[in-house]
Write a protein that holds these residues in place. Structure first.
Motif, short mmCIF file in Angstrom:
data_model
loop_
_atom_site.label_atom_id
_atom_site.label_comp_id
_atom_site.label_asym_id
_atom_site.label_seq_id
_atom_site.Cartn_x
_atom_site.Cartn_y
_atom_site.Cartn_z
N UNK A 119 -17.21 46.78 18.38
CA UNK A 119 -17.20 46.76 16.92
C UNK A 119 -16.13 45.76 16.50
N UNK A 120 -16.57 44.68 15.89
CA UNK A 120 -15.66 43.60 15.52
C UNK A 120 -15.00 43.84 14.17
N UNK A 121 -15.79 44.34 13.21
CA UNK A 121 -15.28 44.50 11.85
C UNK A 121 -16.08 45.60 11.18
N UNK A 122 -15.37 46.43 10.41
CA UNK A 122 -16.05 47.51 9.69
C UNK A 122 -15.61 47.54 8.24
N UNK B 8 -25.26 42.97 12.47
CA UNK B 8 -24.73 43.88 11.46
C UNK B 8 -25.52 45.18 11.57
N UNK B 9 -24.82 46.31 11.69
CA UNK B 9 -25.47 47.60 11.80
C UNK B 9 -24.70 48.64 10.98
N UNK B 10 -25.32 49.79 10.78
CA UNK B 10 -24.65 50.90 10.14
C UNK B 10 -23.77 51.58 11.18
N UNK B 11 -22.54 51.89 10.83
CA UNK B 11 -21.59 52.48 11.78
C UNK B 11 -22.11 53.81 12.31
N UNK C 54 -12.64 48.23 19.97
CA UNK C 54 -13.35 49.44 19.57
C UNK C 54 -14.74 49.34 20.16
N UNK C 55 -14.96 50.06 21.25
CA UNK C 55 -16.21 49.99 21.99
C UNK C 55 -17.11 51.17 21.60
N UNK C 56 -18.41 50.94 21.68
CA UNK C 56 -19.38 51.98 21.32
C UNK C 56 -20.70 51.75 22.04
N UNK C 57 -21.58 52.72 21.90
CA UNK C 57 -22.96 52.64 22.39
C UNK C 57 -23.87 52.52 21.19
N UNK C 58 -24.83 51.61 21.27
CA UNK C 58 -25.82 51.43 20.21
C UNK C 58 -27.20 51.69 20.80
N UNK C 59 -27.96 52.63 20.20
CA UNK C 59 -29.32 52.87 20.70
C UNK C 59 -30.16 51.60 20.57
N UNK C 60 -30.87 51.25 21.65
CA UNK C 60 -31.75 50.07 21.65
C UNK C 60 -33.05 50.45 22.34
N UNK C 61 -34.15 49.82 21.93
CA UNK C 61 -35.41 50.10 22.62
C UNK C 61 -35.36 49.54 24.04
N UNK C 62 -36.06 50.16 24.94
CA UNK C 62 -36.12 49.67 26.32
C UNK C 62 -35.69 50.72 27.31
N UNK C 63 -35.61 50.30 28.56
CA UNK C 63 -35.32 51.22 29.65
C UNK C 63 -33.92 51.81 29.60
N UNK C 64 -32.93 51.02 29.20
CA UNK C 64 -31.55 51.50 29.23
C UNK C 64 -31.24 52.47 28.10
N UNK C 65 -31.90 52.34 26.97
CA UNK C 65 -31.70 53.27 25.87
C UNK C 65 -30.50 52.96 25.00
N UNK C 66 -29.41 52.47 25.59
CA UNK C 66 -28.19 52.18 24.84
C UNK C 66 -27.58 50.87 25.32
N UNK C 67 -27.01 50.14 24.38
CA UNK C 67 -26.31 48.90 24.72
C UNK C 67 -24.82 49.09 24.44
N UNK C 68 -24.01 48.51 25.30
CA UNK C 68 -22.56 48.52 25.13
C UNK C 68 -22.21 47.49 24.06
N UNK C 69 -21.48 47.93 23.03
CA UNK C 69 -21.13 47.02 21.94
C UNK C 69 -19.64 47.10 21.63
#
Length: 171
Positions: A57-60, A77-80, A40-55
């Protein structure tokens, strides 16, 4: 005995079209569904030039989830609700972003960036042609390219502003 002027012109035109194609047509998609399957792949907003990191999702559990940042292999650990679903690999370098399975900020920025890095600066988003300025010249504004686009429908060739210029207007 040398080439005639017409032979030289034809050779140059062919080379120009061939040279131009790498700026108009994306390379064959090498990403496979097996890279994506079962994950289960997703994009997570991150600070910096790229704006999003490829993540991944291991467990929800409820709104909380464990993710793995793919690039750094860092677990968090993040909010889905902070994650944006990632499009399947078949949409990599998609020509028309309105066709993406998940039309979200992370997916759109990723598509524009991968096309830009490959020097393919034109993309459709529905009815609109989106251009990301490379601040350098590409050999795509030549007579041979314009002639190849002249009179063609939008679905026949890859995106470029030339298609807008060479398509007959409706009366």
């Amino acid at each position: 005995m040398g080439e005639s002027a017409e032979e030289v012109r034809k050779r140059n035109m062919a080379a120009t079209w061939e040279d131009s194609c790498k700026y108009l047509y994306p390379p064959k998609n090498t990403n496979t569904a097996s890279d994506f399957a079962g994950k289960k792949m997703a994009w997570l907003p991150v600070p910096g030039d790229d704006g999003f990191a490829k993540v991944e999702i291991l467990k929800q559990e409820g709104d909380d989830c464990q993710i793995n940042l793919v690039e750094t292999n860092e677990k968090r650990s993040v909010n889905i609700n902070d994650c944006q679903p990632m499009n399947p690999p078949k949409f990599e370098m998609c020509t028309d972003m309105s066709l993406l399975s998940y039309l979200n900020e992370g997916g759109i920025l990723h598509n524009l960036k991968t096309r830009y890095v490959s020097n393919i600066i034109y993309t459709y988003s529905g009815l609109f042609c989106v251009a990301v300025n490379p601040y350098k010249r590409f050999p795509i504004y030549t007579d041979i390219v314009i002639n190849n686009y002249r009179g063609k429908k939008r679905t026949e060739l890859h995106p470029t502003c030339l298609l807008l210029l060479t398509t007959p207007t409706l009366t």
